[in-house]
Design a protein around this motif. Structure first.
Motif, PDB file in Angstrom:
ATOM      1  N   UNK A   1       0.837  -1.209   0.000  1.00  0.00           N
ATOM      2  CA  UNK A   1       0.000   0.000   0.000  1.00  0.00           C
ATOM      3  C   UNK A   1       0.865   1.250   0.000  1.00  0.00           C
ATOM      4  N   UNK A   2       1.989   1.199   0.703  1.00  0.00           N
ATOM      5  CA  UNK A   2       2.910   2.347   0.722  1.00  0.00           C
ATOM      6  C   UNK A   2       3.430   2.605  -0.699  1.00  0.00           C
ATOM      7  N   UNK A   3       3.863   1.552  -1.360  1.00  0.00           N
ATOM      8  CA  UNK A   3       4.359   1.718  -2.739  1.00  0.00           C
ATOM      9  C   UNK A   3       3.250   2.261  -3.646  1.00  0.00           C
ATOM     10  N   UNK A   4       2.058   1.681  -3.528  1.00  0.00           N
ATOM     11  CA  UNK A   4       0.955   2.113  -4.395  1.00  0.00           C
ATOM     12  C   UNK A   4       0.626   3.586  -4.152  1.00  0.00           C
ATOM     13  N   UNK A   5       0.617   3.955  -2.886  1.00  0.00           N
ATOM     14  CA  UNK A   5       0.320   5.347  -2.517  1.00  0.00           C
ATOM     15  C   UNK A   5       1.365   6.289  -3.111  1.00  0.00           C
TER      16      UNK A   5
ATOM     17  N   UNK B   1     -18.486  -8.628  -2.762  1.00  0.00           N
ATOM     18  CA  UNK B   1     -18.031  -8.199  -4.090  1.00  0.00           C
ATOM     19  C   UNK B   1     -17.266  -6.895  -3.978  1.00  0.00           C
ATOM     20  N   UNK B   2     -17.864  -5.980  -3.218  1.00  0.00           N
ATOM     21  CA  UNK B   2     -17.202  -4.688  -3.033  1.00  0.00           C
ATOM     22  C   UNK B   2     -17.548  -4.186  -1.645  1.00  0.00           C
ATOM     23  N   UNK B   3     -16.596  -3.511  -1.025  1.00  0.00           N
ATOM     24  CA  UNK B   3     -16.939  -2.822   0.210  1.00  0.00           C
ATOM     25  C   UNK B   3     -16.198  -1.483   0.278  1.00  0.00           C
ATOM     26  N   UNK B   4     -16.727  -0.616   1.113  1.00  0.00           N
ATOM     27  CA  UNK B   4     -16.153   0.724   1.237  1.00  0.00           C
ATOM     28  C   UNK B   4     -14.891   0.672   2.099  1.00  0.00           C
ATOM     29  N   UNK B   5     -13.999   1.633   1.856  1.00  0.00           N
ATOM     30  CA  UNK B   5     -12.744   1.694   2.611  1.00  0.00           C
ATOM     31  C   UNK B   5     -12.991   1.621   4.124  1.00  0.00           C
ATOM     32  N   UNK B   6     -13.925   2.441   4.582  1.00  0.00           N
ATOM     33  CA  UNK B   6     -14.115   2.540   6.027  1.00  0.00           C
ATOM     34  C   UNK B   6     -14.503   1.197   6.644  1.00  0.00           C
ATOM     35  N   UNK B   7     -15.357   0.502   5.918  1.00  0.00           N
ATOM     36  CA  UNK B   7     -15.812  -0.816   6.355  1.00  0.00           C
ATOM     37  C   UNK B   7     -14.602  -1.769   6.473  1.00  0.00           C
ATOM     38  N   UNK B   8     -13.737  -1.722   5.473  1.00  0.00           N
ATOM     39  CA  UNK B   8     -12.555  -2.602   5.454  1.00  0.00           C
ATOM     40  C   UNK B   8     -11.564  -2.226   6.556  1.00  0.00           C
ATOM     41  N   UNK B   9     -11.407  -0.927   6.779  1.00  0.00           N
ATOM     42  CA  UNK B   9     -10.485  -0.467   7.833  1.00  0.00           C
ATOM     43  C   UNK B   9     -10.966  -0.997   9.184  1.00  0.00           C
TER      44      UNK B   9
ATOM     45  N   UNK C   1      -5.790   2.451   4.858  1.00  0.00           N
ATOM     46  CA  UNK C   1      -5.841   3.899   5.075  1.00  0.00           C
ATOM     47  C   UNK C   1      -5.084   4.722   4.021  1.00  0.00           C
ATOM     48  N   UNK C   2      -3.823   4.393   3.708  1.00  0.00           N
ATOM     49  CA  UNK C   2      -3.161   5.197   2.669  1.00  0.00           C
ATOM     50  C   UNK C   2      -3.852   5.095   1.311  1.00  0.00           C
ATOM     51  N   UNK C   3      -4.418   3.942   1.018  1.00  0.00           N
ATOM     52  CA  UNK C   3      -5.113   3.767  -0.264  1.00  0.00           C
ATOM     53  C   UNK C   3      -6.361   4.643  -0.297  1.00  0.00           C
ATOM     54  N   UNK C   4      -7.068   4.657   0.840  1.00  0.00           N
ATOM     55  CA  UNK C   4      -8.290   5.462   0.920  1.00  0.00           C
ATOM     56  C   UNK C   4      -7.952   6.937   0.717  1.00  0.00           C
ATOM     57  N   UNK C   5      -6.832   7.349   1.274  1.00  0.00           N
ATOM     58  CA  UNK C   5      -6.435   8.752   1.179  1.00  0.00           C
ATOM     59  C   UNK C   5      -6.285   9.206  -0.267  1.00  0.00           C
ATOM     60  N   UNK C   6      -5.837   8.283  -1.128  1.00  0.00           N
ATOM     61  CA  UNK C   6      -5.647   8.670  -2.528  1.00  0.00           C
ATOM     62  C   UNK C   6      -6.696   8.042  -3.449  1.00  0.00           C
ATOM     63  N   UNK C   7      -7.706   7.414  -2.840  1.00  0.00           N
ATOM     64  CA  UNK C   7      -8.762   6.818  -3.660  1.00  0.00           C
ATOM     65  C   UNK C   7      -8.271   5.690  -4.558  1.00  0.00           C
ATOM     66  N   UNK C   8      -7.244   4.952  -4.096  1.00  0.00           N
ATOM     67  CA  UNK C   8      -6.708   3.843  -4.902  1.00  0.00           C
ATOM     68  C   UNK C   8      -7.476   2.565  -4.560  1.00  0.00           C
TER      69      UNK C   8
END
Ligand code: ASP
Ligand code: MG
Length: 425
Positions: free
Chosen positions: A208-212, A243-251, A267-274
Motif C-alpha cells: 500500500x505504501x508503494x501504491x500510494x 463483491x465490493x466494500x467501502x474503505x471505512x468498512x474494510x479499515x 488507510x493510505x489507499x483510501x487517502x488517494x482513492x486507490x
C-alpha cells in the motif's frame, strides 16, 4: 503502473512460483508491475524460532538447517542448473542469517529480531527475481529498505512518509518504465542504516505504501482465499465473499482482527482513492473483492476472532472510585508497553481492558502499577467481533460460550470468552 502483492502462500513451493509467473504473464505486454513479496510459506515463523533460540542462548542450528532445506528444495526444483547464481545469492543470505544469530545478545530483543526476521523477505524476493529472469521475464530486484525509511520502533516501525514518498516517486517510475521490479514487503530501514520491520503480516502495508507513493491506479493483493470473506474460512463454516466494500468498512474489519488484510493497509489507499483488489492466486480469472470508494447497503455480518487475548483488570486499592487521573496512569503505562487495547470497560472501582497477550509486557505493566492498583489478568481468552450484527448472527455466535465481557454499539457486537472446545463456530 501496476502494484501486485504476493503473500507467503503464493510462494510456498515451486508450483506456487510457477503459478505466480503465469499471473504476471497474463498482464498486457508493456505493463511492468512492481511485485511486492512476503517470505515464503511459514518462513517468518521459522525465523522467529531461530531467533528465539539464539536469544535464549540455545542451539539454533537445527532450526536454521530446516529453513535452509526448505529453501534449497524449492531452488532445486526451480533452477536445474546447479551453477545458477541464485544459489550464491541464497547462500549469502543464509551466511548473513548465521552471522546475525551468532552475534545475538540477550538484550534488545526487538531490535535484533528485525535484523534476523527481515531475511525471509530478502530470500523470497531474490529467488523470485532470478526465477522470473530465468523464464525470460525481465525484472529488476529492488531492496525495499532503500525506499522505505522508518523510525526505530522495532517490530512495528513507523514510516517517514515524506522521505519515502520522495524516494519512491522519483526513483521507481524510470525503472518501471523499462521493466518489472521485484521487492520485499514488511521491511524498511532507519536513517542510520538498521533494518526494521513493519509488524507481522506487514507486507500488505508495504504494498500500500508503494501504491500510494506511486499514485498507482490500483493495488492487487493475491491471496489463497477468493476475496474478502465475512469470516476466516479456517475458523468459520459457510463464509460468503463481499463483491465490493467501502474503505471505512474494510479499515474497521482489519482493526477488529480480520486477518485477510493488515490493519494499516487500507488507510493510505483510501487517502488517494486507490482501489484495493483482493484476488485468489489460484483463480485469477475470478473477480475477488474490490475495496474502494462506494456506497452500499448494510453488508452481511462479518465474524472476526482474535485469539490469544488477555483480560486485565485494575482495581483501586482502597475501594475508591476509579478517577480520570488513574485512567490516565493506566493508559500511559499501556502505551509504554505497547499493549493494544482491543476492548475496555470501567465500573465504579475497577477498569478492564482486553489486550493481545504478551507475558513480558504484562509483567512490566503490573510491576509499574503495583503500588496504585491490584491488577488481575485472565488468559488465554478469545475476542469475537460481529460487525453489522443482527439477532440471528449474535445468537449463533454466543451460544454455549462463557462470556466474560461484552459490549454492543449500533453496528458492532464484541465479547470476550474462554476458548471453546471446538474451533469451528
Ligand atoms: N512475512 C511477514 C509475516 O509473515 C510479513 C508478511 O507476510 O506480510 O508476518
Ligand atoms: Mg504472510
Amino acid at each position: 503502473m501496476i502494484v501486485y502483492k504476493f503473500g507467503g502462500a503464493s510462494v510456498k513451493d515451486a508450483a506456487a512460483f510457477r503459478n505466480l509467473f503465469q499471473i504476471l504473464r497474463g498482464l498486457p505486454k508493456n505493463a511492468n508491475p512492481l511485485v511486492v513479496v512476503s517470505a515464503m510459506g511459514k518462513t517468518t515463523n521459522a525465523l522467529e524460532m531461530c531467533f528465539g533460540q539464539a536469544f535464549k542462548g540455545e542451539s539454533y542450528a537445527a532450526a536454521v538447517q530446516e529453513t535452509r532445506q526448505y529453501h534449497d528444495q524449492i531452488l532445486r526444483e526451480l533452477f536445474p542448473d546447479p551453477n545458477h547464481h541464485v544459489y550464491e545469492a541464497v547462500s549469502s543470505q543464509f551466511a548473513q542469517l548465521e552471522k546475525t544469530l551468532h552475534q545475538t545478545q540477550p538484550r534488545e530483543f526487538d531490535r535484533q529480531y528485525d535484523q534476523v526476521i527481515s531475511i525471509g523477505e530478502l530470500l523470497s524476493s531474490l529467488i523470485l527475481h532470478h526465477y522470473l529472469c530465468q523464464q525470460g521475464y525481465q525484472n529488476q530486484w529492488l531492496d525495499a529498505r532503500d525506499y522505505l525509511r522508518t523510525d526505530d520502533t522495532w517490530r512495528e516501525a513507523r514510516l517517514d512518509w515524506a522521505w519515502t514518498e520522495r524516494e519512491i516517486a522519483s526513483k521507481l517510475p524510470p525503472i518501471l518504465e523499462k521493466m518489472a521490479a521485484v521487492t520485499q514487503g514488511f521491511i524498511g530501514r532507519t536513517a542510520n542504516g538498521q533494518t526494521t520491520t513493519l509488524g507481522r503480516e506487514g507486507s500488505d502495508f508495504s504494498a500500500a505504501i508503494f501504491a500510494y507513493c506511486l499514485q498507482a491506479p490500483a493495488l492487487t493483493i493475491w491471496k489463497d482465499v477468493p476475496g474478502l470473506l465475512n469470516a476466516d474460512p479456517k475458523l468459520f463454516k459457510d463464509t460468503i465473499r463481499y463483491d465490493e466494500i467501502a474503505y471505512q468498512e474494510a479499515i474497521e474489519m482489519a482493526y477488529y482482527g480480520a486477518s485477510v488484510i493488515h490493519p494499516k493497509t487500507v488507510q493510505p489507499l483510501a487517502k488517494r482513492g486507490i482501489p484495493l483488489y483482493i484476488k485468489s492466486f489460484l483463480h485469477p480469472e475470478e473477480p475477488g473483492t474490490v475495496i474502494h470508494n462506494c456506497q452500499h447497503d448494510r453488508i452481511a455480518p462479518a465474524y472476526i476472532l482474535k485469539q490469544n487475548q488477555c483480560l486485565l483488570s485494575f482495581h483501586t486499592k482502597d475501594l475508591g472510585f476509579i478517577t480520570e487521573q488513574q485512567l490516565g496512569t493506566i493508559f500511559q503505562a499501556m502505551g509504554r508497553y505497547r499493549l493494544k487495547i482491543n476492548m475496555m470497560q470501567n465500573s465504579a472501582i475497577s477498569f478492564s481492558a482486553c489486550v493481545d497477550f504478551d507475558q513480558a509486557r504484562i509483567d512490566g505493566l503490573k510491576a509499574d502499577l503495583a503500588t496504585e492498583f491490584n491488577i488481575l489478568y485472565n488468559q488465554p481468552l478469545w475476542l469475537y467481533t460481529i460487525k453489522n450484527y443482527d439477532e440471528p448472527s449474535l445468537e449463533k455466535l454466543t451460544a454455549g460460550k462463557e462470556i466474560l465481557l461484552e459490549q454492543r454499539s449500533r453496528l458492532t457486537f464484541q465479547f470476550v470468552c474462554r476458548p471453546p472446545e471446538s474451533k469451528k463456530s
